[in-house]
Design a protein around this motif. Structure first.
Motif, PDB file in Angstrom:
ATOM      1  N   TYR A 122       0.836  -1.204   0.000  1.00 20.91           N
ATOM      2  CA  TYR A 122       0.000   0.000   0.000  1.00 20.91           C
ATOM      3  C   TYR A 122       0.871   1.255   0.000  1.00 20.91           C
ATOM      4  CZ  TYR A 122      -4.086  -2.900   1.050  1.00 20.91           C
ATOM      5  OH  TYR A 122      -5.092  -3.831   1.007  1.00 20.91           O
ATOM      6  N   VAL A 123       1.941   1.227   0.794  1.00 20.66           N
ATOM      7  CA  VAL A 123       2.835   2.387   0.859  1.00 20.66           C
ATOM      8  C   VAL A 123       3.498   2.617  -0.498  1.00 20.66           C
ATOM      9  CG1 VAL A 123       4.997   3.241   1.858  1.00 20.66           C
ATOM     10  CG2 VAL A 123       3.247   2.276   3.339  1.00 20.66           C
ATOM     11  N   ARG A 124       3.994   1.534  -1.104  1.00 24.17           N
ATOM     12  CA  ARG A 124       4.632   1.672  -2.423  1.00 24.17           C
ATOM     13  C   ARG A 124       3.643   2.192  -3.453  1.00 24.17           C
ATOM     14  NH1 ARG A 124       6.847  -3.743  -1.100  1.00 24.17           N
ATOM     15  NH2 ARG A 124       8.869  -3.338  -0.145  1.00 24.17           N
ATOM     16  N   SER A 125       2.426   1.687  -3.406  1.00 20.59           N
ATOM     17  CA  SER A 125       1.395   2.141  -4.335  1.00 20.59           C
ATOM     18  C   SER A 125       1.088   3.617  -4.111  1.00 20.59           C
ATOM     19  CB  SER A 125       0.131   1.299  -4.147  1.00 20.59           C
ATOM     20  OG  SER A 125      -0.909   1.767  -4.962  1.00 20.59           O
ATOM     21  N   ALA A 126       0.975   4.011  -2.851  1.00 24.03           N
ATOM     22  CA  ALA A 126       0.707   5.416  -2.536  1.00 24.03           C
ATOM     23  C   ALA A 126       1.866   6.299  -2.982  1.00 24.03           C
ATOM     24  CB  ALA A 126       0.459   5.583  -1.034  1.00 24.03           C
ATOM     25  N   GLU A 127       3.105   5.818  -2.779  1.00 21.46           N
ATOM     26  CA  GLU A 127       4.264   6.589  -3.229  1.00 21.46           C
ATOM     27  C   GLU A 127       4.249   6.747  -4.743  1.00 21.46           C
ATOM     28  OE1 GLU A 127       7.502   4.359  -1.603  1.00 21.46           O
ATOM     29  OE2 GLU A 127       7.565   5.545   0.237  1.00 21.46           O
ATOM     30  N   ALA A 128       3.908   5.680  -5.453  1.00 18.92           N
ATOM     31  CA  ALA A 128       3.850   5.755  -6.916  1.00 18.92           C
ATOM     32  C   ALA A 128       2.768   6.727  -7.362  1.00 18.92           C
ATOM     33  CB  ALA A 128       3.610   4.362  -7.510  1.00 18.92           C
ATOM     34  N   ARG A 129       1.593   6.668  -6.698  1.00 18.81           N
ATOM     35  CA  ARG A 129       0.517   7.603  -7.053  1.00 18.81           C
ATOM     36  C   ARG A 129       0.925   9.037  -6.734  1.00 18.81           C
ATOM     37  NH1 ARG A 129      -2.614   3.727  -4.479  1.00 18.81           N
ATOM     38  NH2 ARG A 129      -3.067   5.152  -2.765  1.00 18.81           N
ATOM     39  N   ALA A 130       1.617   9.230  -5.613  1.00 17.48           N
ATOM     40  CA  ALA A 130       2.075  10.571  -5.237  1.00 17.48           C
ATOM     41  C   ALA A 130       3.092  11.089  -6.248  1.00 17.48           C
ATOM     42  CB  ALA A 130       2.682  10.556  -3.834  1.00 17.48           C
ATOM     43  N   LYS A 131       3.986  10.211  -6.672  1.00 12.31           N
ATOM     44  CA  LYS A 131       4.991  10.607  -7.663  1.00 12.31           C
ATOM     45  C   LYS A 131       4.312  10.976  -8.974  1.00 12.31           C
ATOM     46  CE  LYS A 131       9.476   9.004  -8.178  1.00 12.31           C
ATOM     47  NZ  LYS A 131      10.447   7.931  -8.296  1.00 12.31           N
ATOM     48  N   THR A 132       3.328  10.183  -9.389  1.00 17.96           N
ATOM     49  CA  THR A 132       2.586  10.473 -10.615  1.00 17.96           C
ATOM     50  C   THR A 132       1.839  11.788 -10.485  1.00 17.96           C
ATOM     51  OG1 THR A 132       2.328   8.114 -11.074  1.00 17.96           O
ATOM     52  CG2 THR A 132       0.806   9.600 -12.184  1.00 17.96           C
ATOM     53  N   ALA A 133       1.208  11.996  -9.329  1.00 18.19           N
ATOM     54  CA  ALA A 133       0.471  13.243  -9.100  1.00 18.19           C
ATOM     55  C   ALA A 133       1.417  14.435  -9.100  1.00 18.19           C
ATOM     56  CB  ALA A 133      -0.296  13.166  -7.782  1.00 18.19           C
ATOM     57  N   GLU A 134       2.588  14.264  -8.499  1.00 21.84           N
ATOM     58  CA  GLU A 134       3.574  15.350  -8.472  1.00 21.84           C
ATOM     59  C   GLU A 134       4.046  15.682  -9.888  1.00 21.84           C
ATOM     60  OE1 GLU A 134       8.034  15.969  -6.714  1.00 21.84           O
ATOM     61  OE2 GLU A 134       6.592  14.910  -5.458  1.00 21.84           O
ATOM     62  N   ALA A 135       4.313  14.650 -10.675  1.00 19.90           N
ATOM     63  CA  ALA A 135       4.728  14.873 -12.062  1.00 19.90           C
ATOM     64  C   ALA A 135       3.608  15.557 -12.843  1.00 19.90           C
ATOM     65  CB  ALA A 135       5.116  13.552 -12.718  1.00 19.90           C
ATOM     66  N   GLN A 136       2.385  15.133 -12.623  1.00 19.22           N
ATOM     67  CA  GLN A 136       1.246  15.752 -13.308  1.00 19.22           C
ATOM     68  C   GLN A 136       1.091  17.201 -12.876  1.00 19.22           C
ATOM     69  OE1 GLN A 136      -0.559  14.331 -15.776  1.00 19.22           O
ATOM     70  NE2 GLN A 136      -1.492  16.325 -16.046  1.00 19.22           N
ATOM     71  N   ALA A 137       1.284  17.472 -11.588  1.00 15.36           N
ATOM     72  CA  ALA A 137       1.187  18.846 -11.088  1.00 15.36           C
ATOM     73  C   ALA A 137       2.273  19.713 -11.713  1.00 15.36           C
ATOM     74  CB  ALA A 137       1.294  18.874  -9.566  1.00 15.36           C
ATOM     75  N   GLU A 138       3.491  19.174 -11.804  1.00 11.09           N
ATOM     76  CA  GLU A 138       4.579  19.928 -12.442  1.00 11.09           C
ATOM     77  C   GLU A 138       4.246  20.195 -13.906  1.00 11.09           C
ATOM     78  OE1 GLU A 138       8.226  17.832 -11.828  1.00 11.09           O
ATOM     79  OE2 GLU A 138       8.174  18.118  -9.654  1.00 11.09           O
ATOM     80  N   HIS A 139       3.711  19.181 -14.580  1.00 19.07           N
ATOM     81  CA  HIS A 139       3.327  19.332 -15.985  1.00 19.07           C
ATOM     82  C   HIS A 139       2.232  20.401 -16.121  1.00 19.07           C
ATOM     83  CE1 HIS A 139       2.541  18.206 -20.130  1.00 19.07           C
ATOM     84  NE2 HIS A 139       1.258  18.101 -19.837  1.00 19.07           N
ATOM     85  N   ASN A 140       1.236  20.340 -15.237  1.00 20.31           N
ATOM     86  CA  ASN A 140       0.157  21.323 -15.271  1.00 20.31           C
ATOM     87  C   ASN A 140       0.678  22.731 -14.974  1.00 20.31           C
ATOM     88  OD1 ASN A 140      -1.626  19.291 -15.868  1.00 20.31           O
ATOM     89  ND2 ASN A 140      -2.423  19.112 -13.786  1.00 20.31           N
ATOM     90  N   ALA A 141       1.608  22.840 -14.033  1.00 15.62           N
ATOM     91  CA  ALA A 141       2.186  24.140 -13.702  1.00 15.62           C
ATOM     92  C   ALA A 141       2.960  24.687 -14.898  1.00 15.62           C
ATOM     93  CB  ALA A 141       3.091  24.029 -12.480  1.00 15.62           C
TER      94      ALA A 141
END
Length: 115
Positions: free
Chosen positions: A57-76
Motif C-alpha cells: 500500500y505504501v509503495r502504491s501510494a508513493e507511486a501515485r504521489a509521484k505520478t500526481a507530483e509529475a502531473q502537477a509539475e506538468h500542469n504548472a
C-alpha cells in the motif's frame, strides 16, 4: 504374608502409575510445545503478510504521489506557458502603440522601455 504381598503389589502399581503419569505428562508437554511453536509460526506468517500488504500500500501510494507530483509539475508548466503566451500577445499588441506614442522605432529601444 498376604498383606505384605498385597502392599508390595500396591506399591508396584503406584510406582508404575507414577512412571506412566510422568511419561504422559512429558508427551503432553512436548505436544503443547509443538502447538505453541505452530501457533507462533502462523502468527509470524500472518504478521509478515500484513507487513507485506502494508508495504505494498505504501509503495502504491508513493507511486501515485509521484505520478500526481509529475502531473502537477506538468500542469504548472502548461499554466506558465499559457500565461507567457497571454502576456506575449498582450505586450506585442501594446508595443506598436508605445512606438507610435513615443515616436520611436523598434531599434530605438522604445520597446524595452515600454515593456
Amino acid at each position: 504374608a498376604a498383606a505384605e504381598r498385597e502392599a508390595a503389589e500396591l506399591a508396584a502399581s503406584a510406582i508404575e502409575t507414577v512412571r506412566a503419569s510422568r511419561q504422559l505428562l512429558q508427551q503432553y508437554g512436548a505436544e503443547c510445545m509443538a502447538v505453541v511453536a505452530q501457533v507462533a509460526h502462523q502468527h509470524q506468517v500472518r504478521a509478515d503478510e500484513r507487513i507485506d500488504a502494508a508495504l505494498g500500500y505504501v509503495r502504491s501510494a508513493e507511486a501515485r504521489a509521484k505520478t500526481a507530483e509529475a502531473q502537477a509539475e506538468h500542469n504548472a508548466a502548461d499554466a506558465r506557458r499559457a500565461r507567457a503566451g497571454t502576456h506575449k500577445s498582450s505586450s506585442s499588441s501594446e508595443a506598436p502603440r508605445a512606438l507610435v506614442a513615443t515616436g520611436g522605432s523598434p531599434d530605438s529601444g522604445a520597446i524595452a522601455s515600454a515593456a
